[in-house]
Design a protein around this motif. Sequence first.
Motif: not given
Length: 125
Positions: A115-125
Motif C-alpha cells: 500500500w501507498g500512504k494515500g493522497t487526499l482528494v476534496t471535491v467542494s465548491s
Amino acid sequence: QVQLVESGGGLVQPGGSLRLSCAASGFRLDLYAIGWFRQAPGKEREGVGCIRRLLTITTYADSVKGRFTISRDNAKNTVYLQMNSLKPEDTAVYYCAAVPVTRFRECVVSNMEYWGKGTLVTVSS
C-alpha cells in the motif's frame, strides 16, 4: 523494497477532473495487479478499481463507472487514475495498492499486499 507513492490529489470543484498517479519502485509493475482504493472520513476503505497486467483488464466500482479510468505506463512504472465529473461524495483519501498478479483474485482491500500512504482528494465548491 516495494514502494508505492501516490500524487495528484487536491481540491477540485464538483464536475471537475483530477488525475492521480501511483509511482511504483522496487518491483516490476507489469507483474502486479494494481488497485485504487479510497477511504472517506468515518467510512471503511473501499475499492475503486483494479488493473491487471498487459491485458489491462480493469474492474470498477459501480459508483465510479463511466467517470473514472485506470491506466498504466509500464515504462514509467506508474499507474494513473483519471477522475472526471467529480462529486462531493468522491471526497476521500485515495490509495494505490499492489499484489502479484498470480495472487490477484478480486479487487478488494484484503487481497492487496502493498500500500501507498494515500493522497487526499476534496471535491467542494
